[in-house]
Design a protein around this motif. Sequence first.
Motif, PDB file in Angstrom:
ATOM      1  N   LYS A 120       0.823  -0.986   0.359  1.00  0.00           N
ATOM      2  CA  LYS A 120       0.133   0.020  -0.103  1.00  0.00           C
ATOM      3  C   LYS A 120       0.689   1.232   0.417  1.00  0.00           C
ATOM      4  CE  LYS A 120      -3.373  -2.397   2.513  1.00  0.00           C
ATOM      5  NZ  LYS A 120      -4.352  -3.189   1.851  1.00  0.00           N
ATOM      6  N   TYR A 121       0.922   2.007  -0.711  1.00  0.00           N
ATOM      7  CA  TYR A 121       1.447   3.829  -1.396  1.00  0.00           C
ATOM      8  C   TYR A 121       0.819   4.414  -0.680  1.00  0.00           C
ATOM      9  CZ  TYR A 121       3.136   7.024  -3.538  1.00  0.00           C
ATOM     10  OH  TYR A 121       3.605   7.836  -4.750  1.00  0.00           O
ATOM     11  N   GLU A 122       1.855   5.227   0.255  1.00  0.00           N
ATOM     12  CA  GLU A 122       1.552   6.517   0.623  1.00  0.00           C
ATOM     13  C   GLU A 122       2.507   7.299   0.835  1.00  0.00           C
ATOM     14  OE1 GLU A 122       0.891   6.409   4.544  1.00  0.00           O
ATOM     15  OE2 GLU A 122      -0.713   4.880   4.871  1.00  0.00           O
ATOM     16  N   LEU A 123       2.294   9.043   0.846  1.00  0.00           N
ATOM     17  CA  LEU A 123       3.447   9.670   0.287  1.00  0.00           C
ATOM     18  C   LEU A 123       2.314  11.225   0.912  1.00  0.00           C
ATOM     19  CD1 LEU A 123       5.361  10.973  -1.594  1.00  0.00           C
ATOM     20  CD2 LEU A 123       3.445  11.667  -3.003  1.00  0.00           C
ATOM     21  N   GLU A 124       3.513  11.598   1.448  1.00  0.00           N
ATOM     22  CA  GLU A 124       3.561  13.019   2.971  1.00  0.00           C
ATOM     23  C   GLU A 124       5.054  13.720   2.072  1.00  0.00           C
ATOM     24  OE1 GLU A 124       4.360  12.633   6.238  1.00  0.00           O
ATOM     25  OE2 GLU A 124       2.862  10.815   6.371  1.00  0.00           O
ATOM     26  N   THR A 125       4.464  14.484   1.491  1.00  0.00           N
ATOM     27  CA  THR A 125       5.784  15.924   0.842  1.00  0.00           C
ATOM     28  C   THR A 125       5.016  17.202   0.592  1.00  0.00           C
ATOM     29  OG1 THR A 125       6.388  16.420  -0.919  1.00  0.00           O
ATOM     30  CG2 THR A 125       4.005  15.906  -1.401  1.00  0.00           C
ATOM     31  N   ASP A 126       6.317  18.408   1.144  1.00  0.00           N
ATOM     32  CA  ASP A 126       5.732  19.397   0.849  1.00  0.00           C
ATOM     33  C   ASP A 126       6.325  19.755  -0.214  1.00  0.00           C
ATOM     34  OD1 ASP A 126       8.266  19.735   0.610  1.00  0.00           O
ATOM     35  OD2 ASP A 126       8.665  20.698   3.301  1.00  0.00           O
ATOM     36  N   GLU A 127       6.472  19.155  -1.126  1.00  0.00           N
ATOM     37  CA  GLU A 127       6.724  19.884  -3.232  1.00  0.00           C
ATOM     38  C   GLU A 127       8.437  19.025  -2.803  1.00  0.00           C
ATOM     39  OE1 GLU A 127       4.666  18.954  -5.648  1.00  0.00           O
ATOM     40  OE2 GLU A 127       4.020  18.886  -4.070  1.00  0.00           O
ATOM     41  N   ILE A 172       8.594  -0.415   4.491  1.00  0.00           N
ATOM     42  CA  ILE A 172       9.334   0.304   3.613  1.00  0.00           C
ATOM     43  C   ILE A 172       9.494   2.038   3.410  1.00  0.00           C
ATOM     44  CG2 ILE A 172      10.371   0.613   1.467  1.00  0.00           C
ATOM     45  CD1 ILE A 172       8.785  -2.383   0.547  1.00  0.00           C
ATOM     46  N   ILE A 173      10.746   2.547   3.861  1.00  0.00           N
ATOM     47  CA  ILE A 173      10.135   4.092   4.078  1.00  0.00           C
ATOM     48  C   ILE A 173      11.393   5.163   3.550  1.00  0.00           C
ATOM     49  CG2 ILE A 173      10.722   6.004   5.695  1.00  0.00           C
ATOM     50  CD1 ILE A 173       8.965   4.110   8.107  1.00  0.00           C
ATOM     51  N   ILE A 174      11.585   5.747   2.355  1.00  0.00           N
ATOM     52  CA  ILE A 174      12.083   5.888   1.672  1.00  0.00           C
ATOM     53  C   ILE A 174      11.450   7.444   1.637  1.00  0.00           C
ATOM     54  CG2 ILE A 174      12.792   6.134  -0.800  1.00  0.00           C
ATOM     55  CD1 ILE A 174      11.746   3.358  -1.296  1.00  0.00           C
ATOM     56  N   LYS A 175      12.473   8.342   2.606  1.00  0.00           N
ATOM     57  CA  LYS A 175      13.272   9.688   2.287  1.00  0.00           C
ATOM     58  C   LYS A 175      14.213  10.408   1.459  1.00  0.00           C
ATOM     59  CE  LYS A 175      11.700   9.732   7.043  1.00  0.00           C
ATOM     60  NZ  LYS A 175      11.484  10.597   8.132  1.00  0.00           N
ATOM     61  N   PHE A 176      13.195  11.648   0.149  1.00  0.00           N
ATOM     62  CA  PHE A 176      14.612  11.953  -0.467  1.00  0.00           C
ATOM     63  C   PHE A 176      14.257  13.492  -0.123  1.00  0.00           C
ATOM     64  CE2 PHE A 176      11.538  10.376  -3.395  1.00  0.00           C
ATOM     65  CZ  PHE A 176      11.161  11.930  -4.544  1.00  0.00           C
ATOM     66  N   PHE A 177      14.760  14.715  -1.027  1.00  0.00           N
ATOM     67  CA  PHE A 177      14.586  15.882  -0.923  1.00  0.00           C
ATOM     68  C   PHE A 177      15.204  16.503  -2.696  1.00  0.00           C
ATOM     69  CE2 PHE A 177      16.967  20.047  -1.004  1.00  0.00           C
ATOM     70  CZ  PHE A 177      16.030  21.062  -0.443  1.00  0.00           C
ATOM     71  N   VAL A 178      14.553  16.945  -2.714  1.00  0.00           N
ATOM     72  CA  VAL A 178      14.794  17.402  -4.593  1.00  0.00           C
ATOM     73  C   VAL A 178      14.399  19.252  -3.965  1.00  0.00           C
ATOM     74  CG1 VAL A 178      13.688  17.889  -6.104  1.00  0.00           C
ATOM     75  CG2 VAL A 178      12.997  15.560  -5.601  1.00  0.00           C
TER      76      VAL A 178
END
Length: 179
Positions: A120-127, A172-178
Amino acid sequence: MAYTRKSTTLRTIRLTLDLDNLLQNDVKSKNISINSLLTSILVKYAEWDRYAEKFGLVSLTRADSKSLLEAIDDNKLSQIGQDLGKRAFKEFIILWFKKIDVEKVLEGISLWCKYTGNAKYELETDERNYTITLNHDIGEKWSNLTGHLVLQGIKTVLGLPNAKLDFTDSLIIIKFFVP
């Protein structure tokens, strides 16, 4: 949010009686219209099946996947995931979307989860900061393999070497910064 109605086209199709009976039984059990069922089938074909066939995807049960993974050493699983992330992840995104950007990578992961049922996919982002959470019931070895695949894919195709992975037996938790 305002609802925008999409334009539609009327199509007439011919079905065998057996197929029609099967569909009628499914719509009754799901309490949906035949139009809704057929639309969802066609959307799945458009979003997933036509590409999955070209890509050569195969289906395994969760139990079979888990059995295969149990036979592989954790370090080897990490390496396999990284190798697949470098090669197959990019191929997957390009085949499905014809271009690579953050939006398409996220959409690809979401579609993979939606249509394989493997997480199950979840996304949290502030862009700029992104946290992808994949929840599943296949075990820690699946988290290891899949986490490293997705992490390496993000690092490779988006050029984000500082992406981070954390995983447990069901997350599975993946974090990244753009930038």
